[in-house]
Design a protein around this motif. Sequence first.
Motif, mmCIF file in Angstrom:
data_model
loop_
_atom_site.group_PDB
_atom_site.id
_atom_site.type_symbol
_atom_site.label_atom_id
_atom_site.label_comp_id
_atom_site.label_asym_id
_atom_site.label_seq_id
_atom_site.Cartn_x
_atom_site.Cartn_y
_atom_site.Cartn_z
ATOM 1 N N ALA A 1 0.823 -1.217 0.000
ATOM 2 C CA ALA A 1 0.000 0.000 0.000
ATOM 3 C C ALA A 1 0.852 1.260 0.000
ATOM 4 N N MET A 2 2.021 1.194 0.635
ATOM 5 C CA MET A 2 2.867 2.382 0.817
ATOM 6 C C MET A 2 4.088 2.370 -0.102
ATOM 7 N N THR A 3 4.021 1.628 -1.205
ATOM 8 C CA THR A 3 5.167 1.494 -2.102
ATOM 9 C C THR A 3 5.753 2.854 -2.478
ATOM 10 N N PRO A 4 7.075 3.045 -2.368
ATOM 11 C CA PRO A 4 7.675 4.371 -2.601
ATOM 12 C C PRO A 4 7.377 4.984 -3.954
ATOM 13 N N TYR A 5 7.336 4.158 -5.017
ATOM 14 C CA TYR A 5 7.202 4.762 -6.339
ATOM 15 C C TYR A 5 5.873 5.498 -6.501
ATOM 16 N N GLU A 6 4.866 5.149 -5.681
ATOM 17 C CA GLU A 6 3.568 5.806 -5.823
ATOM 18 C C GLU A 6 3.672 7.313 -5.603
ATOM 19 N N VAL A 7 4.375 7.716 -4.543
ATOM 20 C CA VAL A 7 4.448 9.149 -4.253
ATOM 21 C C VAL A 7 5.363 9.861 -5.243
ATOM 22 N N PHE A 8 6.434 9.197 -5.692
ATOM 23 C CA PHE A 8 7.325 9.826 -6.676
ATOM 24 C C PHE A 8 6.599 10.000 -8.007
ATOM 25 N N PHE A 9 5.850 8.967 -8.423
ATOM 26 C CA PHE A 9 5.097 9.060 -9.666
ATOM 27 C C PHE A 9 4.009 10.130 -9.555
ATOM 28 N N PHE A 10 3.330 10.162 -8.419
ATOM 29 C CA PHE A 10 2.228 11.109 -8.245
ATOM 30 C C PHE A 10 2.725 12.550 -8.299
ATOM 31 N N SER A 11 3.827 12.842 -7.602
ATOM 32 C CA SER A 11 4.332 14.220 -7.614
ATOM 33 C C SER A 11 4.893 14.589 -8.987
ATOM 34 N N SER A 12 5.595 13.659 -9.624
ATOM 35 C CA SER A 12 6.120 13.928 -10.961
ATOM 36 C C SER A 12 4.987 14.100 -11.959
ATOM 37 N N GLY A 13 3.916 13.304 -11.800
ATOM 38 C CA GLY A 13 2.755 13.457 -12.657
ATOM 39 C C GLY A 13 2.101 14.817 -12.492
ATOM 40 N N GLY A 14 2.114 15.334 -11.259
ATOM 41 C CA GLY A 14 1.584 16.670 -11.032
ATOM 42 C C GLY A 14 2.371 17.734 -11.783
#
Length: 409
Positions: A194-207
Amino acid sequence: MKKVFALALGILTAIGGFVDIGDLVTNALVGSRFGLSLVWVVAVGVLGICVFAEMSGRVAAVSGRATFDLVRERLGPRLGLANLLASMAVTALTLTAEIGGVALALELATSVNPYLWIPVVGAAVWLVLWRVRFAVLENAFGLAGLALVVFAVAVWQMGPDWSALWHDATHPSVPGNESLPTYLYYAVALFGAAMTPYEVFFFSSGGVEEHWTADSLRTMRANVFVGFPLGGLLSVAIAVSTALVFLPEGIQVGTLGQVALPVVLELGKLGLALVLVGFFAATFGAACETGLSVGYSIAQYFGWQWGKYVPPLRAARFHTVVLLSCIAGVALLLTTVDPVQVTEYSVVFSAIALPLTYFPILVVANDRTYMGRHANGRLANTLGTVYLVVVVVASVAALPLMLVTKAGQ
């Protein structure tokens, strides 16, 4: 319709994080072995990823820069490098597993050996990441992944005893035929997934790709608080379906075909068609997400031009990293390693890497040099601190539990 598309980034990120190939099988396996006694972990993980994804997205929207870019600048190259190495090891493993997962989904649809599909899938992922616009990618795979709602429909069609399901979910216990270490191992694995690191990096980069500004904070939060809970609900629906079908028979789920079986039993060919679409969209979307995350993080750390919003020749090193990542993933899979097992290991290693990922995000989100009046408030800091304690505990426990239980066997 525009409002639906505005949520596509959150949906793509959440589906890639919660229902990729490893989670499809792991959630189904947990349901078949433990019933609903681990649903609480999914709830804890959803809240945790919402807390840090909101911080990460807010950083991107207010500063106009991706989180990893600021982590290196704020905390220095050494801690940034440790963060990079830890998160990229997990993300590269996950990319490998996702390519394998797409091949497994295609095997279900065509009966063609998945190892014949693996090179084709690897080439297709790279081609999409090289040529397809970001908006098309997030809309197509994010929304197509919603076909997995068919699991919730199948559960409804089964007509279960809802009060009994609620009791099982809210009164967790270790089944008599399972040990406490095995129960805790799968708890850590689900939390790490659920807390996989790439999720937040992808989300911020996608923003950044979508040119978010401080005026986009409402859209960003809608992505977080709709997309991630939706991903969590889909993972719970998968666990419930296998708990209803396999747990009474004492059968443990171990293949992607078994994951689809409850839907096929209830909804027939139409259900199978929707499951196959959902499997393909979720795994291919996750492969794109992890492939981009590798390129994003490495390029941001070294200060290279990056992103799909610039012509490929101007971001040549970024696209080269993505290409090499896809080639490496295909090469590893062609050694006949099991893609499902690769992901199950990767989510446990993800739990080990969590503190290196989320502590820097909390630091940057509190820095008024970057954030001004949009820096963390009391609630965000309280929740962030509590979750840092949780991720440290999960990180410390992950490897010993893997060794003691022989990876949950």
